[in-house]
Design a protein around this motif. Structure first.
Motif, PDB file in Angstrom:
ATOM      1  N   UNK A 188      65.637  11.883   9.949  1.00 55.36           N
ATOM      2  CA  UNK A 188      65.575  10.952  11.075  1.00 55.36           C
ATOM      3  C   UNK A 188      66.517  11.404  12.183  1.00 55.36           C
ATOM      4  N   UNK A 189      66.194  10.994  13.404  1.00 55.31           N
ATOM      5  CA  UNK A 189      67.040  11.289  14.562  1.00 55.31           C
ATOM      6  C   UNK A 189      67.147  10.039  15.433  1.00 55.31           C
ATOM      7  N   UNK A 190      68.239   9.952  16.163  1.00 52.35           N
ATOM      8  CA  UNK A 190      68.379   8.892  17.160  1.00 52.35           C
ATOM      9  C   UNK A 190      69.107   7.665  16.655  1.00 52.35           C
ATOM     10  N   UNK A 191      69.746   6.962  17.586  1.00 51.65           N
ATOM     11  CA  UNK A 191      70.512   5.769  17.241  1.00 51.65           C
ATOM     12  C   UNK A 191      69.616   4.631  16.789  1.00 51.65           C
ATOM     13  N   UNK A 192      68.381   4.568  17.310  1.00 52.54           N
ATOM     14  CA  UNK A 192      67.487   3.482  16.920  1.00 52.54           C
ATOM     15  C   UNK A 192      67.088   3.588  15.450  1.00 52.54           C
ATOM     16  N   UNK A 193      66.858   4.794  14.979  1.00 51.43           N
ATOM     17  CA  UNK A 193      66.482   4.954  13.577  1.00 51.43           C
ATOM     18  C   UNK A 193      67.690   4.815  12.654  1.00 51.43           C
ATOM     19  N   UNK A 194      68.860   5.194  13.140  1.00 47.63           N
ATOM     20  CA  UNK A 194      70.073   4.958  12.341  1.00 47.63           C
ATOM     21  C   UNK A 194      70.283   3.454  12.142  1.00 47.63           C
ATOM     22  N   UNK A 195      70.058   2.672  13.196  1.00 48.42           N
ATOM     23  CA  UNK A 195      70.180   1.226  13.081  1.00 48.42           C
ATOM     24  C   UNK A 195      69.108   0.658  12.154  1.00 48.42           C
ATOM     25  N   UNK A 196      67.886   1.182  12.253  1.00 42.91           N
ATOM     26  CA  UNK A 196      66.804   0.731  11.383  1.00 42.91           C
ATOM     27  C   UNK A 196      67.118   1.046   9.920  1.00 42.91           C
ATOM     28  N   UNK A 197      67.712   2.198   9.667  1.00 44.37           N
ATOM     29  CA  UNK A 197      68.099   2.580   8.312  1.00 44.37           C
ATOM     30  C   UNK A 197      69.080   1.574   7.734  1.00 44.37           C
ATOM     31  N   UNK A 198      70.035   1.163   8.544  1.00 46.86           N
ATOM     32  CA  UNK A 198      71.025   0.187   8.082  1.00 46.86           C
ATOM     33  C   UNK A 198      70.357  -1.145   7.758  1.00 46.86           C
ATOM     34  N   UNK A 199      69.412  -1.560   8.586  1.00 40.73           N
ATOM     35  CA  UNK A 199      68.704  -2.816   8.326  1.00 40.73           C
ATOM     36  C   UNK A 199      67.863  -2.728   7.061  1.00 40.73           C
ATOM     37  N   UNK A 200      67.222  -1.590   6.871  1.00 40.78           N
ATOM     38  CA  UNK A 200      66.287  -1.436   5.747  1.00 40.78           C
ATOM     39  C   UNK A 200      66.973  -1.588   4.405  1.00 40.78           C
ATOM     40  N   UNK A 201      68.222  -1.216   4.321  1.00 45.65           N
ATOM     41  CA  UNK A 201      68.924  -1.233   3.038  1.00 45.65           C
ATOM     42  C   UNK A 201      69.018  -2.631   2.441  1.00 45.65           C
ATOM     43  N   UNK A 202      68.941  -3.667   3.277  1.00 49.28           N
ATOM     44  CA  UNK A 202      69.091  -5.030   2.788  1.00 49.28           C
ATOM     45  C   UNK A 202      67.800  -5.837   2.861  1.00 49.28           C
ATOM     46  N   UNK A 203      66.676  -5.173   3.156  1.00 45.85           N
ATOM     47  CA  UNK A 203      65.398  -5.861   3.288  1.00 45.85           C
ATOM     48  C   UNK A 203      64.463  -5.511   2.138  1.00 45.85           C
ATOM     49  N   UNK A 204      63.505  -6.376   1.819  1.00 46.80           N
ATOM     50  CA  UNK A 204      62.517  -6.046   0.787  1.00 46.80           C
ATOM     51  C   UNK A 204      61.516  -5.024   1.316  1.00 46.80           C
ATOM     52  N   UNK A 205      60.850  -4.302   0.422  1.00 50.23           N
ATOM     53  CA  UNK A 205      59.902  -3.271   0.850  1.00 50.23           C
ATOM     54  C   UNK A 205      58.764  -3.795   1.723  1.00 50.23           C
ATOM     55  N   UNK A 206      58.385  -5.053   1.565  1.00 47.50           N
ATOM     56  CA  UNK A 206      57.317  -5.608   2.397  1.00 47.50           C
ATOM     57  C   UNK A 206      57.705  -5.585   3.871  1.00 47.50           C
ATOM     58  N   UNK A 207      58.987  -5.751   4.162  1.00 47.46           N
ATOM     59  CA  UNK A 207      59.476  -5.728   5.535  1.00 47.46           C
ATOM     60  C   UNK A 207      59.983  -4.344   5.944  1.00 47.46           C
ATOM     61  N   UNK A 208      60.469  -3.580   4.980  1.00 49.36           N
ATOM     62  CA  UNK A 208      61.023  -2.244   5.250  1.00 49.36           C
ATOM     63  C   UNK A 208      60.564  -1.295   4.153  1.00 49.36           C
ATOM     64  N   UNK A 209      59.337  -0.773   4.251  1.00 50.78           N
ATOM     65  CA  UNK A 209      58.810   0.072   3.173  1.00 50.78           C
ATOM     66  C   UNK A 209      59.691   1.268   2.812  1.00 50.78           C
ATOM     67  N   UNK A 210      60.459   1.787   3.762  1.00 52.55           N
ATOM     68  CA  UNK A 210      61.324   2.931   3.454  1.00 52.55           C
ATOM     69  C   UNK A 210      62.347   2.588   2.382  1.00 52.55           C
ATOM     70  N   UNK A 211      62.587   1.305   2.185  1.00 53.07           N
ATOM     71  CA  UNK A 211      63.586   0.877   1.214  1.00 53.07           C
ATOM     72  C   UNK A 211      63.273   1.389  -0.196  1.00 53.07           C
ATOM     73  N   UNK A 212      61.997   1.649  -0.481  1.00 55.86           N
ATOM     74  CA  UNK A 212      61.627   2.068  -1.834  1.00 55.86           C
ATOM     75  C   UNK A 212      62.221   3.419  -2.213  1.00 55.86           C
ATOM     76  N   UNK A 213      62.545   4.259  -1.238  1.00 53.59           N
ATOM     77  CA  UNK A 213      63.072   5.592  -1.556  1.00 53.59           C
ATOM     78  C   UNK A 213      64.563   5.727  -1.276  1.00 53.59           C
TER      79      UNK A 213
END
Length: 224
Positions: A188-213
């Motif tokens: 990943x690149x960019x501040x927007x995706x870094x912020x999204x990564x941080x959000x994904x860690x605390x969300x269920x896969x239905x809301x943040x599918x990347x969380x599964x990996x």
């Protein structure tokens, strides 16, 4: 999650390609044939360029896509066409590759047939993924039609997914396949995706599918 930060995009691409090559080398010492799963899109292109020139026993590497649009390779949106231009050249031209689009059938039947054909080569040895700012990965988009089926523990290898507002239906590797990869790299690149990564860690896969990996992922990031 192992987050690795790089000072610039060039270093990011070079180091990610080296990590993938190192993992493939180790896997090739352990298995007769290894599986490399990669995405399409423009971001991983430089990684593919580097890998294509890397000396490996590519004849024993089976390349598959993490996802694909239901379009022929003549279409500009075809991920398979991108791989043929950027990865499956040079040294890597010797790799085995299975495209997903099949003329004369529908996407659901193709997904079923391909799952039956390819499941015997699993698990994926080395997995490269990207992530959108919406926290999707592969073609597992939040709230997409087909997402729940793809997240199921007993999901087949591939399933069709329909994303609202996109003209083409998509194939995607499903959650069990992505989660069970031996080595996972998220680019990943960019501040927007870094912020999204941080959000994904605390969300269920239905809301943040990347969380599964994320639990097993090496996340490669640069700001630009």
């Amino acid at each position: 999650m192992n987050l690795i930060e790089y000072p610039d995009r060039d270093t990011l691409m070079r180091k990610t390609a080296q990590a993938i090559a190192d993992d493939l080398t180790i896997a090739l010492e352990q298995r007769d044939e290894v599986v490399l799963a990669v995405p399409g899109g423009t971001t991983p292109g430089p990684v593919f360029d580097i890998l294509s020139a890397t000396t490996l026993d590519w004849a024993r590497v089976h390349v598959i896509l993490t996802d694909e649009r239901w379009v022929p390779e003549s279409d500009a949106e075809s991920n398979a066409a991108l791989l043929r231009k950027r990865l499956l050249i040079g040294q890597a031209a010797a790799a085995k590759f299975t495209p997903y689009f099949t003329e004369g059938t529908d996407i659901a039947s193709a997904a079923q047939n391909l799952s039956a054909q390819l499941e015997p080569i699993l698990p994926v040895d080395v997995l490269l993924l990207g992530m959108g700012a919406d926290m999707h990965t592969a073609s597992l988009f939040p709230h997409a039609e087909g997402l729940q089926a793809a997240l199921a523990e007993a999901a087949p290898m591939l399933l069709p997914v329909t994303v609202e507002g996109q003209k083409s239906m998509r194939f995607s590797l499903t959650a069990p396949v992505l989660r069970n990869a031996a080595k996972t790299h998220l680019l990943i690149t960019g501040s927007d995706k870094r912020a999204a990564l941080s959000r994904a860690a605390s969300l269920p896969p239905e809301q943040a599918p990347v969380q599964i990996v994320l639990p097993n992922a090496n996340v490669h990031w640069s700001a630009s």
